[in-house]
Design an enzyme around this catalytic site. Structure first.
Site, short mmCIF file in Angstrom:
data_model
loop_
_atom_site.label_atom_id
_atom_site.label_comp_id
_atom_site.label_asym_id
_atom_site.label_seq_id
_atom_site.Cartn_x
_atom_site.Cartn_y
_atom_site.Cartn_z
N HIS A 148 44.83 37.20 47.50
CA HIS A 148 44.23 36.85 45.69
C HIS A 148 44.91 37.76 45.00
O HIS A 148 44.80 37.60 43.93
CB HIS A 148 42.71 36.70 45.92
CG HIS A 148 42.20 35.82 46.49
ND1 HIS A 148 41.39 34.70 45.92
CD2 HIS A 148 42.21 35.34 47.94
CE1 HIS A 148 41.02 33.95 46.90
NE2 HIS A 148 41.32 34.57 48.18
N ASP B 167 47.69 41.82 37.40
CA ASP B 167 46.38 40.99 37.83
C ASP B 167 46.90 39.76 38.78
O ASP B 167 48.05 39.11 38.40
CB ASP B 167 45.83 40.39 36.65
CG ASP B 167 44.23 40.16 36.81
OD1 ASP B 167 43.92 39.94 38.00
OD2 ASP B 167 43.75 40.12 35.79
C1 G6P Z 1 38.86 40.65 43.12
C2 G6P Z 1 39.35 40.73 44.87
C3 G6P Z 1 38.44 40.11 45.63
C4 G6P Z 1 37.01 41.02 45.50
C5 G6P Z 1 36.68 40.87 43.82
C6 G6P Z 1 35.26 41.61 43.59
O1 G6P Z 1 39.07 39.64 42.72
O2 G6P Z 1 40.59 40.00 44.94
O3 G6P Z 1 38.57 40.20 46.96
O4 G6P Z 1 35.99 40.28 46.12
O5 G6P Z 1 37.70 41.50 43.33
O6 G6P Z 1 35.49 42.78 44.13
P1 G6P Z 1 34.45 43.58 45.33
O7 G6P Z 1 35.16 44.95 45.74
O8 G6P Z 1 33.12 43.72 44.46
O9 G6P Z 1 34.43 42.81 46.33
#
Ligand code: G6P
Length: 479
Positions: A167, A381
């Protein structure tokens, strides 16, 4: 290899987080609420049709939960100890890989002890996926926290089809090469049949990393592995699938009377400004929040705009709050916002409304509806779904999107005002251009943006990925 007992699920999603917020009360009783997010919305129907399971972490340290059902999906919690949260999640995932993959905006830390935890936790996820999947199942692994899972899972279950989607960006080989475990990381990903990326540049960077750090050959998007000893030759495809949002859902929400009323109330509460600028981000150094606030502060100082006729609403949702660089960023942002408000605010009216909260979907839709200019100024991003959300919420064709060329969304949303956030003068003049844009020109641009976002939603993204994965040649089972 000893025969493993297989699970019963034909479709298994593996992601660091489960798609629910789990709370455990003082008596140890667990309850959950669905956590909103495009990924679960897109995959939920497939999970129900295909008897799916979702393997992930509950978000709570030291929680030993057994698999449970939520919204027709089987959720398969993977436990993490408090130490693993520190070393695997806050450490290797978010203080090594995250900064490394986002162009080293802050310096990545390399610690062998974190790497060992990453190995161990990835193994646990792979084992959970192997236990959940039925014979010849499809397993879809997500994101940078789990890059070793594809190869680990293939070793445990050579019969399953494995997809991986990254992602976040995949960095150029000169930056990726810093990683002491770069070869293991590439080998981990190559356990998949299909490795998906947001942008063509990310897939190209990955293919270069394969050529640089392994002996495999590549031809176009296809990597050839082997043959080795008893194993026949195998092919892995690296391709681009730009992710999106549930556009129809947000479009419908933004059209409701309640959201439109709330949008009007927000403007009134802000003192009916002539211009409302909006930023919505996780509080993360990749988002360019400081650059945006700096540009706005300079515009005020140079009297190109004035407060409270022009206001900036900055929603910065709390994120990774125990990681040092996030603590520092929060302090820096809050000090700068304080300075600007001290200088340009008046009694009861701030130049910047800074909100360090999570908001429900409805409130976000109302903010998007209320904003004249949306500022997306990421330094790097993977995609930036906020840009797409803003567009989906503007069925009225109002509003102007200012978008960083370093966000994946810029590849698709070329009718936004594209900016380089490092160029503060350029950013300032794009903000002025957005504020002064002829409404017919703004509508023309928004119409083009909406065509893209409404037609390419997250279901389209998931289906494209899965149909390419399903079309990969089926291997014979070794188990
Ligand atoms: C990004 C990453 C995700 C992640 C999200 C929130 O979008 O690509 O994998 O889940 O951030 O971050 P966190 O560390 O809270 O899961």
């Amino acid at each position: 290899m000893p025969a493993r007992s297989h699970g019963t699920h034909e479709f298994v999603v593996v992601a660091n987080r489960l798609p629910v917020d789990v709370t455990i009360d003082d008596e140890g009783e667990m309850s959950w609420t669905r956590s909103p997010g495009g990924l679960v919305t897109a995959l939920a129907p497939l999970m129900r049709d295909g008897d799916g399971a979702w393997v992930g972490w509950s978000g709570a340290p030291d929680a030993e939960l057994t698999p449970f059902d939520a919204d027709g999906m089987r959720l398969w919690p993977v436990p993490l100890s408090a130490m693993e949260v520190q070393r695997y999640y806050e450490g290797f995932s978010n203080s090594t890989l995250w900064p490394l993959y986002h162009d080293v905006i802050v310096e990545p830390d390399y610690h062998r002890i974190w790497w060992n935890a990453y190995l161990e936790v990835n193994r646990r996820f792979a084992e959970a996926a192997a236990s959940a999947a039925t014979q010849n199942a499809t397993v879809w692994v997500h994101d940078y926290q789990l890059q070793l899972v594809p190869a680990m899972l293939r070793r445990l279950r050579p019969d399953v089809r494995i997809g991986f989607f990254n992602h976040i960006p995949f960095p150029p080989v000169e930056i990726f090469g810093q990683l002491p475990w770069r070869k293991q990381m590439v080998e981990g990903l190559l356990g998949a049949d299909l490795v998906g990326f947001q942008r063509t540049g990310d897939a190209a960077n990955f293919l270069r990393a394969v050529r640089r750090f392994t002996t495999y050959t590549t031809r176009g998007q296809v990597i050839t592995i082997g043959p080795h000893w008893t194993r026949p030759e195998r092919h892995v495809r690296a391709a681009t699938f730009p992710i999106s949002i549930d556009s129809a859902e947000l479009d419908a929400l933004a059209r409701t009377e309640a959201v439109q009323q709330r949008a009007a109330d927000i403007r009134r509460e802000l003192g009916d400004p002539d211009v409302l600028l909006l930023g919505v981000d996780r509080l993360d150094y990749t988002k360019g929040i400081r650059h945006r606030i700096k540009a706005f502060g300079e515009l005020l100082r140079e009297e190109k705009v004035s407060a409270p006729a022009t206001v900036l609403v900055q929603v910065a949702s709390p994120s990774r709050e125990r990681v040092e660089q996030y603590v520092t960023l929060r302090q820096e942002v809050e000090v700068t916002v304080g300075h600007i408000n001290g200088e340009f605010g008046s009694l009861g009216r701030s130049a910047i409304s800074y909100l360090h909260h999570f908001y429900p979907h409805e409130e976000m839709a109302a903010l998007y509806r209320a904003a004249d200019v949306m500022l997306v100024t990421s330094l790097r991003d993977g995609m930036n779904l906020v840009a797409k959300e803003y567009v989906a919420a503007r069925h009225d064709l109002g509003g102007v999107l200012v978008l960083s060329e370093f966000a994946g969304a810029a590849d698709e949303l070329s009718q936004a005002l594209l900016i380089n956030p490092h160029d503060i003068e350029g950013l300032k003049s794009a903000i002025i251009t957005a504020i002064e844009m002829d409404p017919r020109e703004a509508r023309r641009r928004m119409r083009g943006l909406r065509k893209r976002v409404m037609e390419n939603d997250v279901a389209h993204w998931a289906n494209s990925f899965l149909s390419v994965l399903e079309a990969m040649p089926q291997r014979t089972s070794h188990v």
